[in-house]
Design a protein around this motif. Structure first.
Motif, PDB file in Angstrom:
ATOM      1  N   ALA A   1       0.834  -1.206   0.000  1.00 15.01           N
ATOM      2  CA  ALA A   1       0.000   0.000   0.000  1.00 15.01           C
ATOM      3  C   ALA A   1       0.867   1.253   0.000  1.00 15.01           C
ATOM      4  CB  ALA A   1      -0.933  -0.008   1.202  1.00 15.01           C
ATOM      5  N   ALA A   2       1.936   1.251   0.795  1.00 14.28           N
ATOM      6  CA  ALA A   2       2.829   2.404   0.851  1.00 14.28           C
ATOM      7  C   ALA A   2       3.512   2.637  -0.490  1.00 14.28           C
ATOM      8  CB  ALA A   2       3.867   2.210   1.954  1.00 14.28           C
ATOM      9  N   VAL A   3       3.905   1.566  -1.157  1.00 13.85           N
ATOM     10  CA  VAL A   3       4.562   1.684  -2.458  1.00 13.85           C
ATOM     11  C   VAL A   3       3.595   2.222  -3.508  1.00 13.85           C
ATOM     12  CG1 VAL A   3       5.523   0.325  -4.354  1.00 13.85           C
ATOM     13  CG2 VAL A   3       6.359  -0.002  -2.032  1.00 13.85           C
ATOM     14  N   ASN A   4       2.336   1.815  -3.451  1.00 20.34           N
ATOM     15  CA  ASN A   4       1.337   2.352  -4.372  1.00 20.34           C
ATOM     16  C   ASN A   4       1.180   3.858  -4.200  1.00 20.34           C
ATOM     17  OD1 ASN A   4      -0.717   0.379  -6.056  1.00 20.34           O
ATOM     18  ND2 ASN A   4       0.395  -0.705  -4.440  1.00 20.34           N
ATOM     19  N   LEU A   5       1.168   4.320  -2.959  1.00 21.29           N
ATOM     20  CA  LEU A   5       1.082   5.756  -2.714  1.00 21.29           C
ATOM     21  C   LEU A   5       2.328   6.465  -3.229  1.00 21.29           C
ATOM     22  CD1 LEU A   5      -0.456   5.803   0.886  1.00 21.29           C
ATOM     23  CD2 LEU A   5      -1.534   6.654  -1.202  1.00 21.29           C
ATOM     24  N   PHE A   6       3.489   5.854  -3.016  1.00 25.68           N
ATOM     25  CA  PHE A   6       4.736   6.452  -3.482  1.00 25.68           C
ATOM     26  C   PHE A   6       4.757   6.553  -5.010  1.00 25.68           C
ATOM     27  CE2 PHE A   6       9.163   5.934  -4.914  1.00 25.68           C
ATOM     28  CZ  PHE A   6       9.738   7.038  -4.307  1.00 25.68           C
TER      29      PHE A   6
ATOM     30  N   LEU B   1      -8.092   9.469  -3.100  1.00 23.70           N
ATOM     31  CA  LEU B   1      -6.848   9.237  -2.384  1.00 23.70           C
ATOM     32  C   LEU B   1      -6.972   8.106  -1.374  1.00 23.70           C
ATOM     33  CD1 LEU B   1      -6.071  11.918  -3.753  1.00 23.70           C
ATOM     34  CD2 LEU B   1      -5.029  12.627  -1.595  1.00 23.70           C
ATOM     35  N   VAL B   2      -8.167   7.906  -0.845  1.00 21.92           N
ATOM     36  CA  VAL B   2      -8.386   6.821   0.115  1.00 21.92           C
ATOM     37  C   VAL B   2      -8.576   5.489  -0.599  1.00 21.92           C
ATOM     38  CG1 VAL B   2      -9.987   5.942   1.860  1.00 21.92           C
ATOM     39  CG2 VAL B   2      -9.324   8.351   1.896  1.00 21.92           C
ATOM     40  N   LEU B   3      -9.220   5.526  -1.769  1.00 24.46           N
ATOM     41  CA  LEU B   3      -9.496   4.299  -2.514  1.00 24.46           C
ATOM     42  C   LEU B   3      -8.226   3.558  -2.877  1.00 24.46           C
ATOM     43  CD1 LEU B   3     -11.469   2.427  -4.066  1.00 24.46           C
ATOM     44  CD2 LEU B   3     -11.211   3.961  -6.033  1.00 24.46           C
ATOM     45  N   LEU B   4      -7.218   4.277  -3.335  1.00 22.60           N
ATOM     46  CA  LEU B   4      -5.988   3.629  -3.793  1.00 22.60           C
ATOM     47  C   LEU B   4      -5.312   2.812  -2.691  1.00 22.60           C
ATOM     48  CD1 LEU B   4      -3.837   3.151  -5.955  1.00 22.60           C
ATOM     49  CD2 LEU B   4      -2.759   5.289  -5.245  1.00 22.60           C
ATOM     50  N   PRO B   5      -5.005   3.378  -1.507  1.00 21.22           N
ATOM     51  CA  PRO B   5      -4.334   2.559  -0.494  1.00 21.22           C
ATOM     52  C   PRO B   5      -5.200   1.431   0.056  1.00 21.22           C
ATOM     53  CG  PRO B   5      -4.902   4.711   0.402  1.00 21.22           C
ATOM     54  CD  PRO B   5      -5.139   4.774  -1.066  1.00 21.22           C
TER      55      PRO B   5
ATOM     56  N   LEU C   1      -3.989  -2.228  -0.125  1.00 16.96           N
ATOM     57  CA  LEU C   1      -3.823  -3.006   1.107  1.00 16.96           C
ATOM     58  C   LEU C   1      -4.498  -4.366   0.982  1.00 16.96           C
ATOM     59  CD1 LEU C   1      -2.681  -2.917   3.976  1.00 16.96           C
ATOM     60  CD2 LEU C   1      -4.870  -1.967   4.739  1.00 16.96           C
ATOM     61  N   VAL C   2      -5.687  -4.393   0.391  1.00 18.23           N
ATOM     62  CA  VAL C   2      -6.398  -5.655   0.201  1.00 18.23           C
ATOM     63  C   VAL C   2      -5.640  -6.560  -0.767  1.00 18.23           C
ATOM     64  CG1 VAL C   2      -8.516  -6.708  -0.683  1.00 18.23           C
ATOM     65  CG2 VAL C   2      -8.656  -4.659   0.756  1.00 18.23           C
ATOM     66  N   VAL C   3      -5.227  -5.990  -1.905  1.00 18.50           N
ATOM     67  CA  VAL C   3      -4.502  -6.772  -2.909  1.00 18.50           C
ATOM     68  C   VAL C   3      -3.164  -7.248  -2.353  1.00 18.50           C
ATOM     69  CG1 VAL C   3      -3.382  -6.663  -5.164  1.00 18.50           C
ATOM     70  CG2 VAL C   3      -5.646  -5.643  -4.847  1.00 18.50           C
ATOM     71  N   GLY C   4      -2.447  -6.340  -1.679  1.00 18.78           N
ATOM     72  CA  GLY C   4      -1.145  -6.704  -1.134  1.00 18.78           C
ATOM     73  C   GLY C   4      -1.233  -7.748  -0.040  1.00 18.78           C
ATOM     74  N   THR C   5      -2.255  -7.656   0.805  1.00 16.96           N
ATOM     75  CA  THR C   5      -2.433  -8.647   1.865  1.00 16.96           C
ATOM     76  C   THR C   5      -2.757 -10.014   1.277  1.00 16.96           C
ATOM     77  OG1 THR C   5      -3.199  -6.939   3.413  1.00 16.96           O
ATOM     78  CG2 THR C   5      -3.755  -9.214   3.932  1.00 16.96           C
ATOM     79  N   ALA C   6      -3.586 -10.020   0.240  1.00 15.33           N
ATOM     80  CA  ALA C   6      -3.916 -11.291  -0.412  1.00 15.33           C
ATOM     81  C   ALA C   6      -2.690 -11.914  -1.078  1.00 15.33           C
ATOM     82  CB  ALA C   6      -5.018 -11.069  -1.449  1.00 15.33           C
ATOM     83  N   ALA C   7      -1.803 -11.086  -1.599  1.00  9.86           N
ATOM     84  CA  ALA C   7      -0.639 -11.606  -2.327  1.00  9.86           C
ATOM     85  C   ALA C   7       0.558 -11.873  -1.425  1.00  9.86           C
ATOM     86  CB  ALA C   7      -0.245 -10.625  -3.433  1.00  9.86           C
ATOM     87  N   TYR C   8       0.784 -10.988  -0.444  1.00  8.66           N
ATOM     88  CA  TYR C   8       2.010 -11.075   0.354  1.00  8.66           C
ATOM     89  C   TYR C   8       1.768 -11.286   1.845  1.00  8.66           C
ATOM     90  CZ  TYR C   8       3.537  -8.923  -3.991  1.00  8.66           C
ATOM     91  OH  TYR C   8       3.748  -8.648  -5.321  1.00  8.66           O
ATOM     92  N   GLY C   9       0.510 -11.340   2.235  1.00  7.80           N
ATOM     93  CA  GLY C   9       0.202 -11.602   3.627  1.00  7.80           C
ATOM     94  C   GLY C   9       0.116 -10.336   4.466  1.00  7.80           C
ATOM     95  N   TRP C  10      -0.496 -10.502   5.628  1.00  6.17           N
ATOM     96  CA  TRP C  10      -0.650  -9.394   6.577  1.00  6.17           C
ATOM     97  C   TRP C  10       0.540  -9.384   7.518  1.00  6.17           C
ATOM     98  CZ3 TRP C  10      -3.494  -5.193   7.151  1.00  6.17           C
ATOM     99  CH2 TRP C  10      -3.531  -4.560   8.403  1.00  6.17           C
TER     100      TRP C  10
END
Length: 290
Positions: free
Chosen positions: A83-88, A145-149, A153-162
């Protein structure tokens, strides 16, 4: 005396008319949500995390081909890092577009449709019309701006875990602290984008061409970023909003630093207030014929 009395007589209004009830926020919000450009922009922001996920799956380790350590290198560490990388990735340009679109298209589009004069003849007071459209424009910008992270976060958690937020400089932030830091990042990005929003809104009150208002705001924002790269300007760059656009990176450090974010906020808010004031002042005197 009779002429003076006529001039002093109160203006008659229809029974039940209340200027403050015209063009309510909810009505304007529904109108803007139904527009195609809102749906397209939402789709683009929703798709970005999926595109980055595919890129990392195809390309492998994001930090494997360079000797530098930065936030991008930690993208696959956890959902929070993703999520942080997407914002960056999006903060420099992509997130400028929805802000400019939602705030720059709002008044100019009514003029291009020749419906602006009918709104004012409804009658909707000019200040009321601008406040309603500005509130909706800023609300949609914040939603973008809220939608993107959230999607990231959902996509990243599904792919790389929480898991905790791994910092590029070493160490981690617990998930609770990471969520707070990401919230700070989103708020700061929104504040830093107020200049683009105000510039687009002001241009929207000056032209009947929505593309001119949106494109003008994006173009001038890019110019500010280019000028910030001119090191010969020295300390003059500190007066550019673009100089502070990545100050939120201090929020993804072991120790949260506020100094640069406070300076960036003061610059952005100052420019935004001046531009918003110009928009209201100019529109109040504008001869609306479209």
């Amino acid at each position: 005396m009779s002429k003076l009395a006529d001039r002093a007589a109160p203006v008659e209004v229809a029974d039940g008319y209340r200027a403050g009830r015209t063009l309510p926020f909810r009505v304007e919000l529904v109108r803007q949500l139904k527009r195609r450009r809102t749906m397209v922009m939402g789709g683009v922001l929703f798709a970005l995390p999926l595109i980055l996920l595919i890129a990392f799956q195809v390309g492998g380790d994001p930090g494997g081909n360079n000797n530098r350590v930065n936030l991008m290198d930690t993208a696959t560490a956890s959902g929070a890092n993703f999520a942080a990388v997407n914002l960056f990735s999006a903060a420099g340009f992509l997130l400028v577009i929805p802000v400019a679109l939602f705030c720059g298209d709002t008044v100019a589009s009514e003029a291009s449709w020749s419906s602006l004069r009918y709104l004012l003849a409804a009658p909707v007071p000019r200040a009321r019309l601008l406040w309603s459209k500005l509130a909706v424009g800023l609300s949609l910008s914040l939603a973008a701006l809220v939608l993107l992270p959230i999607v990231a976060l959902v996509v990243g958690t599904a792919a790389y875990g929480w898991g905790p937020l791994e910092l590029p400089t070493g160490g981690t932030l617990p998930t609770g602290t990471a969520a707070q830091r990401l919230l700070i990042v989103v708020v700061y990005i929104m504040v830093s984008q107020l200049v683009t929003a105000a510039l687009a809104f002001w241009l929207s009150t000056r032209t009947d061409a929505p593309l001119g208002a949106v494109g003008g705001a994006v173009f001038l924002t890019i110019i500010g970023s280019v000028l910030d790269e001119v090191t010969a300007l020295g300390d003059w760059r500190h007066f550019l909003p673009a100089h502070w656009q990545y100050a939120w990176l201090d929020a993804v450090q072991p120790q949260l630093q506020w100094t640069d974010m406070i300076q960036g906020t003061s610059i952005s808010v100052t420019y935004a207030l001046v531009l918003f004031a110009l928009a209201f002042r100019g529109f109040a005197r504008k001869d609306v014929v479209s």
